[in-house]
Design a protein around this motif. Structure first.
Motif, PDB file in Angstrom:
ATOM      1  N   LEU A   1       0.833  -1.209   0.000  1.00 12.16           N
ATOM      2  CA  LEU A   1       0.000   0.000   0.000  1.00 12.16           C
ATOM      3  C   LEU A   1       0.864   1.254   0.000  1.00 12.16           C
ATOM      4  N   LEU A   2       1.940   1.205   0.780  1.00 12.34           N
ATOM      5  CA  LEU A   2       2.835   2.355   0.832  1.00 12.34           C
ATOM      6  C   LEU A   2       3.343   2.702  -0.561  1.00 12.34           C
ATOM      7  N   ASP A   3       3.567   1.649  -1.348  1.00 13.07           N
ATOM      8  CA  ASP A   3       4.097   1.862  -2.681  1.00 13.07           C
ATOM      9  C   ASP A   3       3.035   2.374  -3.645  1.00 13.07           C
ATOM     10  N   THR A   4       1.807   1.878  -3.484  1.00  9.69           N
ATOM     11  CA  THR A   4       0.808   2.176  -4.502  1.00  9.69           C
ATOM     12  C   THR A   4      -0.129   3.312  -4.134  1.00  9.69           C
ATOM     13  N   ARG A   5      -0.435   3.491  -2.856  1.00  8.65           N
ATOM     14  CA  ARG A   5      -1.389   4.524  -2.470  1.00  8.65           C
ATOM     15  C   ARG A   5      -0.666   5.677  -1.792  1.00  8.65           C
ATOM     16  N   ASP A   6      -1.356   6.794  -1.747  1.00  9.58           N
ATOM     17  CA  ASP A   6      -0.810   7.895  -0.983  1.00  9.58           C
ATOM     18  C   ASP A   6      -1.799   8.295   0.102  1.00  9.58           C
ATOM     19  N   LEU A   7      -1.519   7.913   1.313  1.00  6.96           N
ATOM     20  CA  LEU A   7      -2.406   8.280   2.425  1.00  6.96           C
ATOM     21  C   LEU A   7      -1.717   9.297   3.327  1.00  6.96           C
ATOM     22  N   SER A   8      -0.770  10.027   2.744  1.00  7.75           N
ATOM     23  CA  SER A   8       0.006  10.911   3.612  1.00  7.75           C
ATOM     24  C   SER A   8      -0.820  12.080   4.126  1.00  7.75           C
TER      25      SER A   8
ATOM     26  N   ASN B   1       3.237   9.910   8.557  1.00  6.25           N
ATOM     27  CA  ASN B   1       4.435   9.101   8.354  1.00  6.25           C
ATOM     28  C   ASN B   1       4.362   8.222   7.107  1.00  6.25           C
ATOM     29  N   TRP B   2       3.297   8.418   6.334  1.00  7.42           N
ATOM     30  CA  TRP B   2       3.108   7.627   5.124  1.00  7.42           C
ATOM     31  C   TRP B   2       4.035   8.198   4.048  1.00  7.42           C
ATOM     32  N   ASN B   3       5.281   7.748   4.015  1.00  2.00           N
ATOM     33  CA  ASN B   3       6.190   8.334   3.039  1.00  2.00           C
ATOM     34  C   ASN B   3       7.224   7.321   2.556  1.00  2.00           C
TER      35      ASN B   3
END
Lengths: 608, 374, 263
Positions: free
Chosen positions: A117-124, A129-131
């Motif tokens: 998910l970290l790679d495909t989505r952006d929930l920042s 800390n989603w980076n």
């Protein structure tokens, strides 16, 4: 992790169950919990932020440690069985391993999902800390697939290890635990050890253990492991025997103290500061200030059973009184008294404040009292900050240029010299320990305990509960005000922001984590929490943790209350109270066994 | 139980005298402040005012009604949060310190949802739909937080000495607060801009009420009504009341105590969620500390109204909110306290202490089982 | 011997309209053992609570050695010389057995914080006296509560021993009157017989005056000088055991059948 070691003492065991004879639902549940925990820790950014803090170079950092302990602990936990009298006990075997692996693997899968998910989505947007930095740390910079597979395998392996603890003998378990603890603890203490080794001319030892850029070297870790093994094998038995002897002696005459231990500690307290560097002295000073507060709160909460959440108020009273009395630049009143004279004013003010806050709350129900004292704490802080009182307290600007503490005829303690301040703190801590110890074993102390146990019975047995509780309140207030006065002299200024409710809570955590009602416990609590993690505004040894320390405090408090309400070093009485059921059951079982009408139920009570 | 039965004896000990003195002093100060206020309303330059409060001014009707309205709308939120404290205290007999954090979770998730909706354009196109979704999300998140907390932290502690769950709940409060700070970043986060019609004044009788404050009052009223219906008129409510009275007997009567306790937490959490999003609408921003002070004040409101008493919780909230809003101007300023608005928070705690000194069972009487009263 | 030590004058108490006790009127002379009996809910424990200051009567008076006890806090009542035990044993469970009897001498001793901190001669002497008196009181029950037991927490004691410790705790307050609330409840016949003997000794050897609530008619018959019978808050009879047990009102209201059989 160390709780199921008595299997080999339990006599005949039923044969091991089949490896796949599992409660799968439970495993999936715990696996999901494991996954959630891993994802949560990742999203707090601990793996990334703590990655710089190396434990063993280049193998392990605090960042990865924050993740890997989870599958191990849960893998161990899920296969643990509560052993009760009369239940069949099975031999441990493949079943435990399978369970551990499953829990770990599900957890790892959760982490893998997060990586994807970290790679495909952006929930920042909500999650700061989603980076990419987090992705980088989790996938070791080798891409999503590598990271995902690595974590599933690693987590499964760690879960397996957790389950495998059940298969090892007790001694092996203890060895592993000792090795792990020694390494992590030594690594945490790195900067302090650096400092100490310099003082004692032991740099060679330090260099043998640690890498230059921080963290233990592999060689150092091996040395420590060997040391830990030797410690457990050689001294383990002795320590156990010693402890048993101490406990036995305590049962017979609870008021006796361990003279040898006391002398050793006293000598260390006098000698050690001379060899410590600035940083370590400062650290110990902070520990000492909080220990002083915790000892005071221990009298109030631990002995008299009054949950005072506004305890910081007395810390503030001490700090501000000392500041107003000694600082040449305090607005309004500025008598510029020497510190040792001011301390008498401080004590007086603490007594006044203790009575003033204590009197209205002392008759309230325990939990109302908690909230109202908390309210008083806030009232005092808000008043101090307000324009109204700023004529005396300086409002938000605080009071500056407080001179150090001069002790008449002995020395002048400059706030800027950590070593002198440390001696001052040690002196007052010694006073506080003496006071706690003497009072606990006196008429007053017994009255406090009676009030804690059952207030209305204490009243019926001729104890003036209101007066007793007020006395506890005031004694606690005086100890806290000492801490405040030293704090003011050390920092050289006081601001209302140093006296937030947070401080009260941290002191409470120290008392509870250490062990309510027990002086050694409180000391251990202060050392571990303030020393390693840091106080509310003071950095500890793990400065990298400052962002997470309050989170950890909260988690620790919950965990302690759920699993070990008696604290790290418990008070014998309290642990009895909290495990009452078990004791009663014990007593009942014994009564059944002995069948001797009333003498039976009261034999030696087995430790929980 | 026994101490409560003791009749109001005359002051005997020093402590009694001191308490009497405190009661008289506090009452006297409040009355004196109010009288001084009235006098300065009539004549701002009266001798008393020029002696102790030279900056005395008349308080205009507009300013006064503004204070009342904002006091009431804030009080309504305290009331909504207080319901959760009161219910949990009634059923389990301990202060769920973390309830303020449940409220904060509501405000936080409301902020996230409404910002997402704002980005999607729903917030501006169809505000009512947007706010409905936001309320729903807040309520769900708060409820889940409350229920999970109960399951993890409180259920294992049932039957332990009563300070133990209280201390645990302090830990939970700390944990949730810092979780928010670490996951979402520390500091204030703002709600999207409200539509104009919520920012304008609406005239009702002699009052001009800002739209959002009216919304807060209406929503709080409706929620309160729904809760009242649930507790007093449904089977679930009956179970809750039975469990509050005596858990053992209730379970013997075939009530699932665990489930009822979970329901209590869930309902309290839902109310806190509603309060959370109302907070966001009213003040426009939220931080990880948003839950702490309002939480404690809401507990104070529950005590002021009489703990365990749901109507009392709401009334206590309104009392506390309006005293907090009015007292600085009506009592403190005429007494010559400078910077009186800084003491707003202190007023709330003083009200709590005052009520507990004068009427320890709260203004509207507490409703607790015999065991909790001891 | 006929000095009126404790004089109960027209004592009444109402809880929210319910007459828990009305117009109780009797006295206890020094050196007497008086039993208060009556069915459950007759107001016996309320009566004890009123003497010990936990409940304030609605009307009437309690006079002890010529002075009214009304308006005193429980600890003041104990300080005047009236100690009590509780129906549902309430010990300080996490304090040791010795501490339990030491703490109840609180109102007879006076050393404060300063004495403890500076370990003054007075403090040490007093501490010694407290300990000795505590051990003496515990010794009254033979070897059950002394020796290695002294430093064990009270929670490890068996039920009967807890009851004994409660009596010891009351004795340690150096009272003139001891109020015993169902001292033998829950004990087996052997134990209650032994305790009955001890209650007699409490008066004969220690000089305590005893007021006792008891359901066990055997015990009441064996030790009581006088018996007061309550029912629904009212005194329906008082006098010697034989007088009371043959009183038709008592038989009807309380025993329901001849007293001899009930024992």
């Amino acid at each position: 992790m160390s709780e199921t070691m008595n299997t080999d003492e339990a006599g005949v065991l039923a044969p091991a169950r089949g490896a796949f004879d599992q409660d799968w639902r439970k495993l999936v549940n715990w696996g999901l919990i494991c996954a959630l925990a891993l994802i949560f820790v990742s999203l707090t950014d601990m793996p990334d932020k703590l990655d710089k803090r190396v434990i063993v170079e280049p193998l392990l950092s605090m960042g990865y440690l924050s993740l890997i302990w989870i599958p191990v602990a849960l893998g161990n936990f899920v296969t643990r069985e509560v052993v009760l009298e009369g239940m069949t006990q099975h031999k441990k075997g493949l079943r435990e391993l399978v369970a551990g692996v499953s829990v770990g693997a599900i957890g790892g899968a959760g982490l893998a999902l997060l990586i994807w998910l970290l790679d495909t989505r952006d929930l920042s947007d909500p999650l700061v800390n989603w980076n990419d930095a987090l992705l980088e740390v989790l996938s070791f910079g080798e891409g999503v697939g590598y990271g995902a597979i690595f974590w599933i395998l690693a987590s499964a392996g760690l879960g397996l290890a957790g389950g495998a603890f059940h298969l090892l003998s007790a001694i092996a378990n203890r060895l592993l635990l000792a090795i792990a603890l020694t390494i992590v603890l030594t690594a945490s203490l790195e900067s302090a050890l650096d400092d100490i080794s310099e003082g004692f001319q032991l740099e060679w030892l330090f260099e043998a253990l640690f890498e230059k850029k921080g963290g233990l070297s592999v060689q150092g870790a091996i040395i420590l492991a060997v040391f830990a093994i030797a410690w457990v094998l050689v001294l383990g038995g002795q320590a156990k025997r010693g402890r048993a002897a101490v406990t036995a002696r305590r049962e017979l005459s609870p008021t006796k103290v361990n003279t040898v231990g006391l002398v050793l500690i006293a000598v260390a307290a006098v000698v050690l500061p001379m060899f410590l560097g600035r940083l370590t002295n400062d650290l110990f000073t902070n520990v000492g200030l909080f220990l002083l507060l915790a000892l005071g709160l221990n009298i109030v909460v631990g002995l008299a059973g009054i949950l005072d959440l506004g305890y910081v108020a007395f810390f503030a009273v001490g700090g501000y009184t000392a500041a107003i009395m000694t600082s040449p630049s305090s607005p309004g009143l500025s008598p510029e008294l020497p510190w040792w004279v001011a301390i008498f004013v401080v004590v007086f003010m603490a007594i006044v404040a203790g009575l003033f806050i204590g009197a209205p709350v002392i008759r309230m129900r325990g939990d109302y009292l908690a909230i109202v004292t908390l309210g008083f704490g806030e009232i005092i802080r808000l008043t101090v900050r307000s324009d109204w009182a700023s004529g005396f307290t300086g409002g938000a600007q605080g009071i500056l240029s407080i001179p150090g503490a001069d002790i008449v005829g002995v020395a002048t303690v400059k706030g800027t010299d950590p070593q002198q301040v440390l001696y001052l703190v040690i002196g007052f801590v010694a006073i506080a320990i003496y006071v706690s110890w003497r009072l606990e074993n006196s008429r007053i102390g017994r009255a406090w305990m009676a009030v804690r146990e059952d207030e209305s019975v204490a009243e019926a047995m001729g104890i003036n509960t209101v007066n007793s509780k007020l006395q506890a309140f005031v004694v606690g207030a005086i100890l806290a005000s000492f801490s405040g006065a030293i704090f003011a002299a050390k920092v050289g200024s006081v601001f209302e922001s140093s006296f937030k409710i947070l401080v009260s809570i941290v002191i409470l955590v120290i008392v509870i984590v250490g062990g309510m009602g027990r002086i050694a416990g409180v000391a251990a609590g202060a050392l571990v929490l303030v020393g390693i993690l840091g106080g509310p505004n003071q950095p500890g040894l793990l400065a990298e943790f400052s962002e997470f320390k309050l989170l950890i405090y909260g988690a620790l408090l919950i965990w302690m209350m759920l699993k070990r309400p008696e604290g790290l070093i418990p008070n014998v009485r309290r642990s009895r109270e909290l495990h009452q059921d078990e004791f009663l059951q014990d007593a009942w079982l014994k009564a059944q066994a002995n069948d001797d009408d009333d003498e039976a139920a009261s034999g030696e009570v087995a430790p929980a | 139980m026994t101490t409560a039965m003791r009749s109001k004896a005359r002051p005997r000990t020093g402590v009694d005298w001191f308490l009497t003195f405190l009661r008289v002093l506090l009452t006297g100060l409040v009355l004196f402040g109010l009288l001084a206020f009235l006098w300065q309303q009539i004549d701002p330059d009266n001798p008393l005012a020029s002696a102790i409060n030279p900056d005395a001014n008349r308080l205009s009707w507009d300013a006064f009604q503004g204070l009342v309205i904002s006091g009431l709308s804030q009080g309504a939120m305290y009331g909504l949060i207080a319901l959760g404290y009161s219910m949990v205290y009634g059923v389990l007999g301990f202060i769920n310190f973390a309830h303020g954090e449940v409220f904060m979770v509501g405000a936080m998730t409301g902020m996230i949802t409404s910002n997402k909706l704002f980005e999607a354009g729903v917030w501006e196109d169809n505000f009512l739909l947007a706010i409905l979704i936001a309320v729903l999300v807040s309520v769900i998140c708060s409820t889940v937080t409350a229920v999970v907390t109960e399951r993890i932290a409180y259920r294992p502690l049932r039957g332990s000495p009563r300070l133990i769950p209280l201390i645990t709940s302090i830990g939970v409060s700390f944990f949730i607060q810092n979780t928010s700070a670490v996951l979402l970043g520390p500091g204030a986060k703002s709600y999207p801009r409200l539509p104009d019609w919520l920012r304008d004044d609406i005239g009702i009788g002699p009052f001009d009420i800002e739209g959002k404050k009216l919304l807060v009052l209406v929503v709080a009223g409706v929620s309160m009504g729904a809760l009242w219906y649930l507790v007093e008129r449904t089977k679930t409510g009956k179970a809750m009341r039975a469990v509050a009275e005596d858990k053992e007997i209730a379970s013997l009567m075939g009530i699932d105590v665990d489930r009822t306790i979970v329901t209590t937490f869930a309902v309290g959490g839902a109310m806190a969620g509603v309060a959370g999003i109302l907070w966001g609408i009213l003040f426009g921003s939220v931080t990880e500390f948003t839950g702490f002070l309002p939480g404690i004040k809401a507990f104070s409101a529950a005590v002021v109204g009489g703990i365990g008493n749901l109507g009392g919780a709401m009334a206590g909230g309104l009392t506390l909110g309006s005293s907090e809003s009015l007292a600085p101007q009506l009592v403190l300023e005429p007494l010559g306290v400078t910077g009186h608005t800084q003491l707003k928070d202190a007023v709330a705690f003083l009200v709590l202490i005052f009520v507990l000194l004068v009427k320890p069972t709260g203004l509207f009487g507490e409703r607790l089982s015999a065991e909790d009263r001891a | 011997m006929s000095e009126r030590l404790l004089d109960i004058q027209n004592l009444s108490v109402t809880f929210g309209g319910l007459n828990a006790l009305s117009d109780l009127d009797f006295h206890v002379d020094a050196g007497e053992i008086v039993s208060v009996i009556g069915p459950n809910g007759a107001g016996k424990t309320t009566f004890f609570n009123m003497i010990s200051g936990m409940v304030t009567p609605t009307s009437g008076d309690i006079v002890f050695k010529g002075e009214s006890l009304l308006g005193l806090d429980p600890n003041q009542v104990t300080a005047r010389g009236i100690a009590r035990t509780f129906q549902n044993v309430r010990l300080f469970a996490n304090m040791t057995i010795l501490e339990n009897v030491m703490v109840s001498q609180h109102c007879r001793t006076k050393q404060g914080i300063m004495g403890a901190l500076f370990q003054t001669g007075g403090f040490k002497r007093e501490e010694q006296e407290i300990r000795e008196h505590g051990e003496k009181v515990l010794g009254f029950f033979g070897s059950r509560l002394v020796g290695f037991r002294l430093n064990q927490p009270a929670s490890v004691l068996s039920y009967a021993n807890r009851r004994r410790l409660e009596i010891a705790r009351a004795m340690a307050t150096k009272p003139e009157v001891i109020l015993l609330d169902e001292p033998v409840a829950g004990m087996n016949p052997k134990e209650s017989e032994e305790l009955t003997g001890l209650i007699g000794k409490l008066r004969d050897e220690w000089g305590f005056t005893i007021v006792m609530i008891e359901h066990d008619m055997g015990v009441v018959r064996d030790v009581s000088d006088r018996v007061v019978v309550l029912d629904h808050g009212e005194t329906i009879a008082q006098g010697s055991y034989d007088e009371v047990s043959s009183d038709p009102a008592v038989i009807e209201a309380y025993l329901g059948r001849p007293a001899e059989e009930a024992s």
